[in-house]
Design an enzyme around this catalytic site. Structure first.
Site, PDB file in Angstrom:
ATOM      1  N   ASP A 122       3.027  -2.629   0.752  1.00 47.13           N
ATOM      2  CA  ASP A 122       2.483  -3.809   0.082  1.00 47.13           C
ATOM      3  C   ASP A 122       3.621  -4.814  -0.020  1.00 47.13           C
ATOM      4  OD1 ASP A 122       1.152  -5.671  -1.413  1.00 47.13           O
ATOM      5  OD2 ASP A 122       0.953  -4.450  -3.213  1.00 47.13           O
ATOM      6  N   GLN A 135      -0.415  -7.340 -10.705  1.00 45.25           N
ATOM      7  CA  GLN A 135      -1.550  -8.013 -10.088  1.00 45.25           C
ATOM      8  C   GLN A 135      -2.197  -8.931 -11.126  1.00 45.25           C
ATOM      9  OE1 GLN A 135      -2.290  -7.879  -6.984  1.00 45.25           O
ATOM     10  NE2 GLN A 135      -1.337  -6.027  -6.193  1.00 45.25           N
ATOM     11  N   TYR A 182       7.940  -0.630  -1.516  1.00 51.07           N
ATOM     12  CA  TYR A 182       7.623  -1.749  -2.421  1.00 51.07           C
ATOM     13  C   TYR A 182       6.632  -1.297  -3.507  1.00 51.07           C
ATOM     14  CZ  TYR A 182       8.605  -3.924   2.210  1.00 51.07           C
ATOM     15  OH  TYR A 182       9.108  -4.255   3.440  1.00 51.07           O
ATOM     16  N   GLU A 188      11.380   1.488  -4.593  1.00 50.80           N
ATOM     17  CA  GLU A 188      11.321   0.147  -5.185  1.00 50.80           C
ATOM     18  C   GLU A 188      12.749  -0.297  -5.453  1.00 50.80           C
ATOM     19  OE1 GLU A 188      10.840  -3.340  -6.618  1.00 50.80           O
ATOM     20  OE2 GLU A 188       9.036  -2.283  -5.933  1.00 50.80           O
ATOM     21  N   CYS A 206      -0.548  -9.919   1.119  1.00 49.89           N
ATOM     22  CA  CYS A 206      -0.849 -11.132   0.365  1.00 49.89           C
ATOM     23  C   CYS A 206      -0.711 -12.368   1.234  1.00 49.89           C
ATOM     24  CB  CYS A 206       0.055 -11.242  -0.870  1.00 49.89           C
ATOM     25  SG  CYS A 206       1.822 -11.309  -0.497  1.00 49.89           S
ATOM     26  N   GLU A 214      -5.814 -12.061  -0.145  1.00 53.50           N
ATOM     27  CA  GLU A 214      -5.253 -10.708  -0.243  1.00 53.50           C
ATOM     28  C   GLU A 214      -6.131  -9.817   0.624  1.00 53.50           C
ATOM     29  OE1 GLU A 214      -2.271  -8.472  -2.792  1.00 53.50           O
ATOM     30  OE2 GLU A 214      -2.814 -10.592  -2.776  1.00 53.50           O
TER      31      GLU A 214
END
Length: 363
Positions: free
Chosen positions: A296, A185, A216, A237, A321, A355
């Site tokens: 996410d 981030q 994710y 992931e 996002c 976001e």
């Protein structure tokens, strides 16, 4: 945006984002707005390098005119980056071996005070003892945590390829390894607020004796912070580098109820339907009591398979996002779930990027 900030218009741009989000998703419930600081908020910055005669300087390209623009300071970046920029360039100008065919400089900093600088070249630096000696002197003189030298198929570490961030959330400190060239981030201050909101959703609405699954998961950013509010957490992931970083972070934060596996979202969906995978050989999926899923996704949002998968869970925490793809995904998800709370996180002030987060509960 070429590193400028406009504190006098910050509130207006945030109001505009709130209005745009509510137009896209008019039925948001309990919308919380999480502001950024109006300046010095980016923990990452990347600049091209331009050489003119005896002078070398940073540039960015104007997105509209495509013209190069000189950038000496960057008030968008953390103060540590902004202050280092001119000192670094002055030092490079005085060291010809560092200046020669230098193409780009990247900065990665933390709120906890660490700094990684990457120097990218259009020439070989492998086995270049003069470059190595100069880079070591630069690192010592400027007091940066690490320097990385990059060229085509070359990477030299002085001394490591990551920084370690400390994010303070709800009177707790979470430790995160942040690897160069991997996603983190960019706005660390707002990242802390995102973790706070996600933790509050779990604590307020979910039975802590149930389990969480996350897709994710990156370097474990959310799953680590959420782990204390669930009995067990399984996170997936696809990036090998991110999985390795997540394992580092699990150990650093002494989390014992979180397992991370290298799998794509569609693979874990198939696994939950009974298909076997070698990567899950040591994971007893049937023993988990998954009630909550955390997603996410990238800007493209959820794919069709994942969108159909998430509605199988009682609770959904969705960090987005891209409000356009979030609005699209919610058309399907809200057939079975209702929005309980929502949030806007201003990760990228003075840009059109939004976001956001929604917490949904099965009807």
């Amino acid at each position: 945006m070429l590193c400028q900030v406009f504190p006098e218009s910050y509130e207006a741009q945030l109001t505009d984002k709130k209005n745009r989000l509510q137009v896209l998703i008019p039925h948001l419930q309990k919308l919380s707005i999480f502001e950024s600081t109006p300046a010095h908020y980016r923990a990452r910055a990347e600049f091209r390098v331009w050489h003119e005669g005896d002078e070398t300087f940073y540039i960015m390209f104007d997105s509209e005119t495509k013209e190069k623009v000189r950038v000496d300071r960057c008030p968008m970046a953390l103060e540590s980056i902004d202050a280092l920029m001119p000192k670094l360039m002055q030092a490079i100008e005085q060291m010809p071996v560092l200046r020669q065919k230098l193409f780009q400089v990247d900065f990665l900093a933390t709120l906890s005070g660490e700094m990684l600088v990457t120097l990218i070249y259009r020439r070989s630096i492998a086995e270049d003892e003069a470059w190595l000696s100069a880079a070591e002197a630069l690192k010592a003189d400027l007091g940066v945590t690490s320097i990385i030298g990059r060229a085509r198929k070359q990477k030299i570490l002085l001394d490591q390829g990551y920084v370690t961030e400390q994010l303070k959330v709800d009177d707790k400190t979470f430790i995160y390894q942040q690897v160069e060239n991997s996603f983190t981030q960019p706005n660390a201050g707002v990242a802390q607020k995102m973790l706070h909101w996600a933790r509050r959703m779990a604590k307020s609405y979910v039975d802590p004796q149930t389990d969480l699954i996350e897709l994710y998961c990156g370097n474990g950013n959310f799953s680590i912070a959420l782990s204390e509010h669930f009995n067990r957490v399984l996170a997936t992931e696809i990036s090998k580098t991110s999985v390795q970083s997540a394992q580092f972070n699990i150990a650093a934060n002494q989390v014992e109820n979180l397992v991370v596996v290298k799998m794509a979202a569609e693979e874990i969906s198939q696994a939950l339907q009974g298909q076997s995978f070698n990567r899950l050989a040591n994971v007893d999926l049937a023993s988990y009591d998954f009630k909550t899923i955390f997603v996410d996704p990238p800007r493209a949002g959820l794919d069709d398979l994942t969108r159909s998968m998430v509605v199988e869970f009682d609770y959904i925490i969705y960090i987005s996002c891209n409000p356009e793809t979030l609005a699209r995904d919610l058309v399907s998800i809200e057939k079975t779930h209702e929005i309980v709370e929502s949030a806007l996180f201003d990760q990228f002030p003075y840009t059109h990027h939004i976001e956001s987060g929604v917490f949904l509960r099965k009807r």
